[in-house]
Design an enzyme around this catalytic site. Structure first.
Site, mmCIF file in Angstrom:
data_model
loop_
_atom_site.group_PDB
_atom_site.id
_atom_site.type_symbol
_atom_site.label_atom_id
_atom_site.label_comp_id
_atom_site.label_asym_id
_atom_site.label_seq_id
_atom_site.Cartn_x
_atom_site.Cartn_y
_atom_site.Cartn_z
ATOM 1 N N ASP A 1 47.322 51.477 42.246
ATOM 2 C CA ASP A 1 46.232 50.514 42.120
ATOM 3 C C ASP A 1 46.784 49.112 42.290
ATOM 4 O OD1 ASP A 1 43.197 50.797 41.306
ATOM 5 O OD2 ASP A 1 43.910 48.865 40.565
ATOM 6 N N GLN A 2 45.906 48.197 42.648
ATOM 7 C CA GLN A 2 46.283 46.802 42.857
ATOM 8 C C GLN A 2 45.175 45.914 42.310
ATOM 9 O OE1 GLN A 2 46.323 45.101 46.965
ATOM 10 N NE2 GLN A 2 48.500 44.837 46.546
#
Length: 198
Positions: free
Chosen positions: A75-76
């Site tokens: 995830d970012q």
């Protein structure tokens, strides 16, 4: 050994493939928006929230993968002055977001969590800092026209590896992480696990 990427991100899949990792793509079915809202409401630090979201993805997919396969959840989160920005929904939203970011520095907290045999065995988070240059509105309009709908797949509405580089004044940290995956630590982990040659 099987490597499974629990992500819909074409950029992450491309990074792994280009580095010689034959990963199966099996996106996790989770409500990311609701999870982000809950983490924000609980005032979880950006890096910790990115790790939590990556873990949720890997944890969702891992039970469906038999044996000793490695499942990577990623995830970012884009942190701009303490606020998390989402992928823009359309071109107008991308323009608003880029106007907000221009001339300023933001952080991309990029996390990866690995499960093996159904258990969490490793994680890494990178926090590159990016500064957008003070581009003109005319440049922004031309950029969005030329870049096309692909910008909507990026939380920052830019792609470092392409035309989006023209928006940037500086990048501090892992360029692979800007693209969505801290690739070198992942490759190191896969070597430790015997997936890649030492």
């Amino acid at each position: 050994m099987r490597v499974v990427l629990a992500s819909r991100s074409a950029a992450r899949a491309r990074l792994l493939a280009a580095a010689g990792v034959d990963a199966e793509i099996l996106p996790a079915d989770i409500d990311e928006a609701a999870l982000r809202e809950a983490l924000a409401a609980a005032q979880v630090a950006t890096e910790d929230a990115a790790v939590a979201l990556a873990e949720m993805k890997a944890r969702r997919v891992a039970p469906s993968i038999p044996g000793e396969a490695i499942v990577l959840g990623c995830d970012q989160l884009l942190d701009s002055d303490g606020e998390w920005l989402d992928k823009p929904a359309d071109r107008a939203a991308a323009a608003r977001q880029l106007r907000r970011l221009r001339g300023k520095t933001h952080v991309l907290a990029t996390a990866v969590v690995a499960f093996r045999g159904g258990a969490r065995v490793w994680h890494h988070v990178a926090t590159p800092r990016l500064r957008l240059r003070a581009f003109s509105d005319a440049f922004l309009d031309a950029y969005l026209e030329r870049a096309g709908p692909e910008v909507l797949g990026s939380v920052g509405a830019y792609q470092l590896e392409g035309l989006g580089a023209q928006l940037l004044a500086s990048v501090e940290g892992d360029h692979f992480a800007v693209q969505g995956l801290p690739l070198l630590p992942v490759l190191g982990f896969l070597r430790e696990q015997g997936v890649l040659a030492r």
